[in-house]
Design a protein around this motif. Sequence first.
Motif, PDB file in Angstrom:
ATOM      1  N   VAL A   1      18.941   1.544 -46.337  1.00  0.00           N
ATOM      2  CA  VAL A   1      19.095   2.762 -47.135  1.00  0.00           C
ATOM      3  C   VAL A   1      20.411   3.437 -46.746  1.00  0.00           C
ATOM      4  O   VAL A   1      20.665   3.671 -45.555  1.00  0.00           O
ATOM      5  CB  VAL A   1      17.920   3.731 -46.924  1.00  0.00           C
ATOM      6  CG1 VAL A   1      18.076   4.964 -47.816  1.00  0.00           C
ATOM      7  CG2 VAL A   1      16.593   3.035 -47.198  1.00  0.00           C
TER       8      VAL A   1
ATOM      9  N   GLU B   1      16.642   3.627 -37.346  1.00  0.00           N
ATOM     10  CA  GLU B   1      17.197   4.793 -38.022  1.00  0.00           C
ATOM     11  C   GLU B   1      18.535   5.125 -37.360  1.00  0.00           C
ATOM     12  O   GLU B   1      18.588   5.329 -36.149  1.00  0.00           O
ATOM     13  CB  GLU B   1      16.237   5.987 -37.947  1.00  0.00           C
ATOM     14  CG  GLU B   1      14.939   5.780 -38.711  1.00  0.00           C
ATOM     15  CD  GLU B   1      14.082   7.032 -38.708  1.00  0.00           C
ATOM     16  OE1 GLU B   1      14.562   8.079 -38.205  1.00  0.00           O
ATOM     17  OE2 GLU B   1      12.943   6.978 -39.216  1.00  0.00           O
TER      18      GLU B   1
ATOM     19  N   GLN C   1      15.085  -4.183 -45.945  1.00  0.00           N
ATOM     20  CA  GLN C   1      15.854  -3.288 -46.792  1.00  0.00           C
ATOM     21  C   GLN C   1      16.724  -2.362 -45.938  1.00  0.00           C
ATOM     22  O   GLN C   1      16.463  -2.160 -44.755  1.00  0.00           O
ATOM     23  CB  GLN C   1      14.914  -2.448 -47.674  1.00  0.00           C
ATOM     24  CG  GLN C   1      14.136  -3.241 -48.712  1.00  0.00           C
ATOM     25  CD  GLN C   1      13.250  -2.346 -49.540  1.00  0.00           C
ATOM     26  OE1 GLN C   1      12.575  -1.452 -49.024  1.00  0.00           O
ATOM     27  NE2 GLN C   1      13.231  -2.588 -50.858  1.00  0.00           N
TER      28      GLN C   1
ATOM     29  N   GLU D   1      23.507   6.512 -48.219  1.00  0.00           N
ATOM     30  CA  GLU D   1      23.866   7.585 -49.139  1.00  0.00           C
ATOM     31  C   GLU D   1      25.389   7.620 -49.265  1.00  0.00           C
ATOM     32  O   GLU D   1      26.097   7.714 -48.257  1.00  0.00           O
ATOM     33  CB  GLU D   1      23.344   8.927 -48.635  1.00  0.00           C
ATOM     34  CG  GLU D   1      23.613  10.067 -49.609  1.00  0.00           C
ATOM     35  CD  GLU D   1      23.070  11.380 -49.096  1.00  0.00           C
ATOM     36  OE1 GLU D   1      21.857  11.623 -49.265  1.00  0.00           O
ATOM     37  OE2 GLU D   1      23.862  12.151 -48.514  1.00  0.00           O
TER      38      GLU D   1
ATOM     39  N   ARG E   1      21.880   8.029 -53.389  1.00  0.00           N
ATOM     40  CA  ARG E   1      21.176   7.241 -52.376  1.00  0.00           C
ATOM     41  C   ARG E   1      20.858   5.862 -52.953  1.00  0.00           C
ATOM     42  O   ARG E   1      20.446   5.731 -54.103  1.00  0.00           O
ATOM     43  CB  ARG E   1      19.897   7.935 -51.937  1.00  0.00           C
ATOM     44  CG  ARG E   1      19.090   7.152 -50.909  1.00  0.00           C
ATOM     45  CD  ARG E   1      17.950   7.965 -50.347  1.00  0.00           C
ATOM     46  NE  ARG E   1      18.418   9.081 -49.541  1.00  0.00           N
ATOM     47  CZ  ARG E   1      17.665   9.714 -48.630  1.00  0.00           C
ATOM     48  NH1 ARG E   1      16.412   9.332 -48.409  1.00  0.00           N
ATOM     49  NH2 ARG E   1      18.157  10.724 -47.958  1.00  0.00           N
ATOM     50  N   PHE E   2      21.062   4.833 -52.107  1.00  0.00           N
ATOM     51  CA  PHE E   2      20.802   3.442 -52.495  1.00  0.00           C
ATOM     52  C   PHE E   2      19.810   2.833 -51.507  1.00  0.00           C
ATOM     53  O   PHE E   2      19.963   2.976 -50.282  1.00  0.00           O
ATOM     54  CB  PHE E   2      22.080   2.614 -52.479  1.00  0.00           C
ATOM     55  CG  PHE E   2      23.094   3.008 -53.518  1.00  0.00           C
ATOM     56  CD1 PHE E   2      23.143   2.360 -54.735  1.00  0.00           C
ATOM     57  CD2 PHE E   2      24.000   4.037 -53.274  1.00  0.00           C
ATOM     58  CE1 PHE E   2      24.079   2.712 -55.697  1.00  0.00           C
ATOM     59  CE2 PHE E   2      24.938   4.398 -54.217  1.00  0.00           C
ATOM     60  CZ  PHE E   2      24.978   3.739 -55.436  1.00  0.00           C
ATOM     61  N   THR E   3      18.779   2.165 -52.035  1.00  0.00           N
ATOM     62  CA  THR E   3      17.863   1.361 -51.225  1.00  0.00           C
ATOM     63  C   THR E   3      18.039  -0.087 -51.665  1.00  0.00           C
ATOM     64  O   THR E   3      17.687  -0.457 -52.799  1.00  0.00           O
ATOM     65  CB  THR E   3      16.407   1.809 -51.408  1.00  0.00           C
ATOM     66  OG1 THR E   3      16.280   3.190 -51.033  1.00  0.00           O
ATOM     67  CG2 THR E   3      15.481   0.967 -50.541  1.00  0.00           C
TER      68      THR E   3
ATOM     69  N   GLN F   1      18.873   4.242 -42.671  1.00  0.00           N
ATOM     70  CA  GLN F   1      17.897   3.444 -41.944  1.00  0.00           C
ATOM     71  C   GLN F   1      17.749   2.071 -42.577  1.00  0.00           C
ATOM     72  O   GLN F   1      18.299   1.800 -43.641  1.00  0.00           O
ATOM     73  CB  GLN F   1      16.534   4.145 -41.960  1.00  0.00           C
ATOM     74  CG  GLN F   1      15.974   4.321 -43.363  1.00  0.00           C
ATOM     75  CD  GLN F   1      14.629   5.019 -43.378  1.00  0.00           C
ATOM     76  OE1 GLN F   1      13.952   5.124 -42.359  1.00  0.00           O
ATOM     77  NE2 GLN F   1      14.209   5.487 -44.548  1.00  0.00           N
TER      78      GLN F   1
END
Length: 540
Positions: free
Chosen positions: A383, A309, A381, A385, A359-361, A268
């Motif tokens: 997000v 999303e 931002q 994975e 996981r990266f934000t 998302q």
Amino acid sequence: MGFFSAILGFFGFGVGISIGLVAGYFLFIYFQPTNVEDPEIKPMLEQEQETLQRMFPEIPVWIKSPDFDRLDWLNKFLEYMWPYLDKAICKTARNIAKPIIAEQIPKYKIDSVEFETLTLGSLPPTFQGMKVYVTDEKELIMEPSVKWAGNPNVTVSVKAFGLKATVQVVDLQAFLLPRITLKPLVPSFPCFANIYVSLMEKPHVDFGLKLIGADLMSIPGVYRIVQDIIKDQVANMYLWPKTLEVPVLDMSKALKRPVGILHVKVLQAMKLKKKDLLGASDPYVKLKLTDDKLPSKKTTVKHKNLNPEWNEEFNMIVKDPDSQVLEINVYDWEQVGKHDKMGMNVISLKEVSPEEPKRFTLDLLKNMDPNDVQNEKSRGQIVLELTYKPFKEEDLAKGFDETQTVPKAPEGTPEGGGLLVVIVHEAQDVEGKYHTNPHVRLIFRGEEKKTKRVKKNRDPRWEDEFHFMVDEPPTNDRLHVEVLSTSSRNLLHQKESLGYIDINLGDVVANKRINERYHLIDSKNGRLQVELQWRTSQAG
């Protein structure tokens, strides 16, 4: 009376000789023999090879055989570089010989074997000519004719049972006809991964072997025995088709073949900025690995949504996890005109541990310049994975010998399916009516991929590789391959076709690998070399 008789006899002898010489000269000048034929004069081009060999025993091979090219430039290069090559070759020879000698001498109860002097002398080898072969494979084959009448000085001391013997090799002569193959050709310096050397005929080697000041080769019978042993031993090891392989590059790094799969899940985005006039945006995400010529992966467009999303998954081929970076770009879709860039960021694959989802934000930035003040502005931002799944070592080792086997398909390949690999090598004699800036378009099951464009070239070379993941073998499918030319200057004819082919994929499924040169349809003389591989869970 006796005195006068002697005087008269002497004068008579002189007069007789004089008369005889005059008469002989007269007969030689005015009477021609009738049984002497005029010599037959023929141009050198009409002479037989054996006759030329007798006339010119050292005639260069490039004159005797037109298949051989002249190499004066290489001989001149060797002449200047030989003092440095001599030191480098001798140093390498010492390093190679030391462990071999250390391993062998215990078997013969020898205390030590050492080089006292090792130099190849001041006379470099001479290349009489070279023949070059062109094939459809990724290789270069050369056959040089080498002659070396050198003045090396190689002195070896052998110690055993408390005694020391010194053996000296002098006056070396060697005539060789090797075949040198550089393959496979790769896009990394020095542009080939291995060197394969074979001898096309038994070599001629002549040298002196001195022991305690005496030349052992002058002993009757020894010379012929040593010659025969050398020829037979070298022939048994390297006479064609046997080869000496010299690795030059690590194949995995040189060829940059797939070493794993990067599984990317775009989850998302949050707090994206408005781009449309009506106060909304239509975001989508593009993903691309650096040093990858494949098109970017794209998510679907989420219309009028600033907190979209996606939960969409993508598989990407990894060739170098230590250097590659995943680029993430978020765009605002526009029905007309250029799509606006909303922000971007990157993830180094070194941050992703094998087999462990992470996981990266990430904050969206304008660019990756740390000094750009515009990056301080909030852009939202995203997000994601990431999971990196490397291939197994045995699969990699089997996959790098392109000429013999085809690698296994990567993990995650659908059961019963496989990976169709298309490598577009090069084209010859392609020509457009209005311009010739060729690139190749591939269409398989509705999916389109393109090579890079080569400007103003009738014989372009691409070496571009494309992957198609399929659920079942494409036995009844066809691959459409078309060579196109585009030009932004010619407004009336910006794009034109230079020829096309439709390849039946049933053959590559059955044979695992095909590398052929095809004649292009709707082209006068154009040809295109395409390599196809069908990779499944079983290497073939």
